[in-house]
Design a protein around this motif. Structure first.
Motif, short mmCIF file in Angstrom:
data_model
loop_
_atom_site.label_atom_id
_atom_site.label_comp_id
_atom_site.label_asym_id
_atom_site.label_seq_id
_atom_site.Cartn_x
_atom_site.Cartn_y
_atom_site.Cartn_z
N ASP A 181 -14.93 -23.59 54.90
CA ASP A 181 -15.67 -22.70 55.12
C ASP A 181 -15.25 -20.87 54.83
O ASP A 181 -14.64 -21.03 55.45
CB ASP A 181 -16.88 -22.95 56.41
N SER A 182 -16.16 -20.87 54.12
CA SER A 182 -15.34 -18.98 53.91
C SER A 182 -16.83 -17.57 54.55
O SER A 182 -17.26 -17.54 53.75
CB SER A 182 -14.75 -18.86 52.84
N ALA A 183 -16.97 -17.58 55.47
CA ALA A 183 -17.91 -16.81 55.99
C ALA A 183 -17.56 -14.95 55.61
O ALA A 183 -16.07 -14.79 55.52
CB ALA A 183 -17.98 -17.24 57.01
N SER A 184 -17.46 -14.10 56.03
CA SER A 184 -18.06 -12.79 55.67
C SER A 184 -16.97 -11.85 56.81
O SER A 184 -15.46 -11.10 56.37
CB SER A 184 -18.94 -11.86 55.24
N THR A 185 -16.57 -13.34 57.55
CA THR A 185 -15.86 -12.66 58.86
C THR A 185 -14.15 -13.42 59.07
O THR A 185 -13.21 -12.73 59.87
CB THR A 185 -16.15 -13.23 60.76
N GLY A 186 -14.03 -13.93 58.09
CA GLY A 186 -12.09 -14.21 57.61
C GLY A 186 -13.24 -15.63 56.91
O GLY A 186 -13.23 -16.37 56.79
N ARG A 187 -11.47 -15.68 56.61
CA ARG A 187 -11.57 -16.99 55.85
C ARG A 187 -10.31 -18.08 56.25
O ARG A 187 -9.44 -17.65 56.87
CB ARG A 187 -10.53 -16.64 54.83
N ARG A 188 -11.40 -19.61 56.64
CA ARG A 188 -10.39 -20.62 57.74
C ARG A 188 -10.24 -21.36 56.47
O ARG A 188 -9.87 -21.82 55.16
CB ARG A 188 -11.68 -20.69 58.26
N PRO A 189 -8.91 -22.03 57.36
CA PRO A 189 -8.21 -23.03 56.26
C PRO A 189 -8.48 -24.16 56.14
O PRO A 189 -9.51 -24.61 56.80
CB PRO A 189 -6.71 -23.28 57.19
N TYR A 190 -7.86 -25.10 55.12
CA TYR A 190 -8.86 -26.56 54.83
C TYR A 190 -8.26 -26.97 55.99
O TYR A 190 -7.25 -27.08 56.26
CB TYR A 190 -8.05 -26.88 53.33
N HIS A 191 -9.31 -27.96 56.12
CA HIS A 191 -9.07 -29.07 57.02
C HIS A 191 -8.90 -30.42 56.34
O HIS A 191 -9.89 -30.71 55.43
CB HIS A 191 -10.09 -29.00 57.50
N GLN B 234 -9.47 -19.72 49.97
CA GLN B 234 -8.84 -20.33 50.88
C GLN B 234 -6.96 -20.34 51.05
O GLN B 234 -6.88 -21.16 49.94
CB GLN B 234 -10.09 -21.13 51.08
N PRO B 235 -6.52 -20.00 52.60
CA PRO B 235 -5.96 -20.51 52.81
C PRO B 235 -5.46 -22.43 52.86
O PRO B 235 -6.68 -23.14 53.38
CB PRO B 235 -4.72 -20.07 53.69
N LEU B 236 -4.28 -22.63 52.45
CA LEU B 236 -3.92 -23.40 52.87
C LEU B 236 -3.03 -24.06 53.55
O LEU B 236 -1.69 -24.36 53.43
CB LEU B 236 -3.70 -25.06 51.28
N GLU B 237 -3.24 -24.98 54.70
CA GLU B 237 -2.89 -25.49 55.54
C GLU B 237 -2.82 -26.82 56.20
O GLU B 237 -3.69 -27.52 57.16
CB GLU B 237 -3.21 -24.52 57.18
N LEU B 238 -1.84 -27.54 54.58
CA LEU B 238 -1.67 -28.95 55.26
C LEU B 238 -0.27 -29.31 55.91
O LEU B 238 0.01 -30.73 55.97
CB LEU B 238 -2.15 -29.78 53.71
N SER B 239 0.38 -28.74 56.37
CA SER B 239 1.60 -29.11 57.18
C SER B 239 2.41 -29.57 55.95
O SER B 239 2.39 -29.14 55.21
CB SER B 239 1.41 -29.40 58.15
N SER B 240 2.75 -30.98 56.70
CA SER B 240 3.31 -31.82 55.97
C SER B 240 2.55 -32.62 54.95
O SER B 240 3.46 -34.11 54.84
CB SER B 240 5.33 -32.17 56.46
N ARG B 241 1.24 -32.94 54.65
CA ARG B 241 0.85 -34.06 55.00
C ARG B 241 0.69 -33.80 53.64
O ARG B 241 0.07 -33.70 52.99
CB ARG B 241 -0.79 -33.43 55.64
N ALA B 242 0.92 -35.11 53.13
CA ALA B 242 0.91 -35.03 52.07
C ALA B 242 -0.45 -36.00 51.69
O ALA B 242 -1.03 -36.98 52.71
CB ALA B 242 1.76 -35.46 51.49
N ALA B 243 -1.39 -36.53 50.70
CA ALA B 243 -2.40 -37.48 49.95
C ALA B 243 -1.75 -37.91 48.95
O ALA B 243 -2.16 -37.99 47.66
CB ALA B 243 -3.49 -36.30 48.84
N PRO B 244 -1.57 -39.30 49.49
CA PRO B 244 -1.23 -40.71 48.76
C PRO B 244 -1.96 -40.70 48.29
O PRO B 244 -3.27 -41.23 49.24
CB PRO B 244 -0.23 -40.77 50.00
N ALA B 245 -2.43 -41.16 47.02
CA ALA B 245 -2.95 -41.72 45.69
C ALA B 245 -3.44 -43.14 46.42
O ALA B 245 -1.87 -44.00 46.54
CB ALA B 245 -2.46 -41.66 44.58
N PRO B 246 -4.04 -43.89 46.62
CA PRO B 246 -3.99 -45.38 46.70
C PRO B 246 -4.38 -45.97 45.67
O PRO B 246 -4.19 -45.49 44.59
CB PRO B 246 -5.76 -45.56 47.15
N PRO B 247 -4.05 -47.41 45.30
CA PRO B 247 -3.46 -47.98 44.42
C PRO B 247 -4.69 -48.41 42.92
O PRO B 247 -5.78 -48.12 43.77
CB PRO B 247 -2.59 -49.33 44.92
N PRO B 248 -3.96 -48.56 42.61
CA PRO B 248 -5.41 -48.32 41.52
C PRO B 248 -5.48 -50.05 42.07
O PRO B 248 -5.34 -50.46 42.24
CB PRO B 248 -4.60 -48.36 39.97
#
Length: 378
Positions: A247-257, A32-46
């Motif tokens: 999702d990844s169909a035979s017609t093409g690969r879509r980026p992560y959401h 899957q291509p990764l298209e997260l732009s500049s979005r980071a995934a910050p970890a919540p505090p423990p």
């Protein structure tokens, strides 16, 4: 997901288990291509889930108990007794009054459904399973100062400069680590001492794609009525926010959401992800999170996956795939996993079944969105 350990259990991120002492189908690509732009995934505090206080004597004894019993609960012995989320056990306890070294071997046992020391059950946490001294060792009878003599390092966890021992292992449910030898410098003028331990590690997200409707049928369009369900087979609640789906169909690969909203999934709970939340337009599906057109489930060959961002990688938490329109994309009939504990990779396979004719939702779709599957077999 990191966890500390004190009751009541709360949603966790990087699991600080804080105890004291204590196969792709043909034509369907997984890339899957990764298209997260500049979005980071910050970890919540423990979050602190459970804690225990430990006492020891230079006569060679070690014991740990919770600071106080919670309502309706008895205090638990961790050393030599039963833990809750993890258990730490000591052996070969000795004290040398000449070197003033109190020494004992320590193992960590994982009592969770989830694996620990890993974010996904496969990739190792680069920091390992770290057992921190949150407080102490502190002399409680006699005189003198005590300290950890052979830590693997120090770091800031709940306070600066806390010593820790690291276990570079992935521990599945009930698995016990190799023993590590801990040494504490305890002055010969001391009679007893105490300390508090926090077990800090990454904990696997145990999410299961449990039901899929790829072909809504009738008057409901594919663009509005497709959905899939996620089940939390883990011990702790998991928030889907900042996880990624594709999702990844035979017609093409879509980026992560990227899932942008907070969607907590309690232990043993279900959440439905679909095109839209409007039940008039989607056929009556109670969608917890709308992904719009980010996923377009094909009526022939396709795969659905949920992953987490981990450093510069994306780690697959769960992935299912199908190739048979006759089996897995019947008009208006969801495909249900018969038990979340089974291998769910092949939606066409015998571990899945079509929703029962009696399992009707909304305007006539067959399925059990947000509930135990009609095909469930204990």
């Amino acid at each position: 997901m990191r966890v500390l350990i004190r009751n009541p259990v709360r949603p966790l991120c990087r699991a600080a288990a804080a105890l004291v002492c204590t196969g792709a189908l043909a034509g369907c690509s997984d890339w899957q291509p990764l298209e997260l732009s500049s979005r980071a995934a910050p970890a919540p505090p423990p979050s602190l889930v459970q804690a225990f206080d430990c006492t020891a004597t230079t006569a060679g004894t070690v014991s740990c108990r919770p600071p106080a019993a919670h309502a309706g609960q008895a205090s638990r012995i961790v050393y030599g007794g039963q833990g809750v989320n993890v258990q730490i056990t000591s052996s070969n306890v000795s004290y040398n009054s000449g070197t003033e070294i109190f020494q004992f071997d320590v193992t960590v046992q994982n009592l969770l459904n989830e694996a620990i020391g890993t974010p996904d059950g496969t990739v190792a946490d680069p920091q390992g399973i770290r057992v921190f001294f949150a407080t102490g060792p502190t002399v409680t009878s006699g005189t003198g100062s005590a300290y950890v003599a052979n830590p693997d390092g120090t770091d800031t966890f709940t306070a600066p400069g806390q010593p820790y021992f690291a276990y570079a292992e992935i521990l599945a449910k009930n698995e016990v680590s190799a023993a590590r030898t801990w040494q504490l410098h305890i002055p010969s003028t001391a009679g007893s001492f105490s300390f508090t331990l926090l077990v800090e590690t990454d904990v696997q997200y145990l999410l299961v794609i449990n039901e899929v409707l790829a072909n809504p049928g009738g008057a409901i369009t594919d663009a509005n009525g497709e959905w899939f369900e996620v089940y939390n087979a883990g011990t702790f609640a998991v928030d889907l926010q900042n996880l990624v789906i594709a999702d990844s169909a035979s017609t093409g690969r879509r980026p992560y959401h990227v899932i942008t909203s907070s969607i907590p999934v309690p232990s043993g709970g279900y959440r439905v992800l679909g095109n839209i939340t409007d039940t008039t337009g989607n056929g009556g599906v109670p969608v917890d999170y709308p992904y719009g057109s980010a996923l377009l489930l094909a009526n022939s060959v396709d795969a659905v996956k949920i992953s987490r961002v981990y450093g510069t990688d994306t780690l697959t938490l769960d992935r299912v795939a199908y190739a048979s329109a006759a089996i897995s994309t019947q008009n208006g009939v969801s495909r249900e996993l018969i038990n979340p504990a089974l291998d769910n990779a092949n939606v066409d396979g015998s571990n899945w079944a079509g929703a029962s004719v009696s399992a009707v939702y909304g305007a006539g779709g067959r399925g059990t969105p947000g509930a135990q599957n009609s095909a469930f077999v204990p």
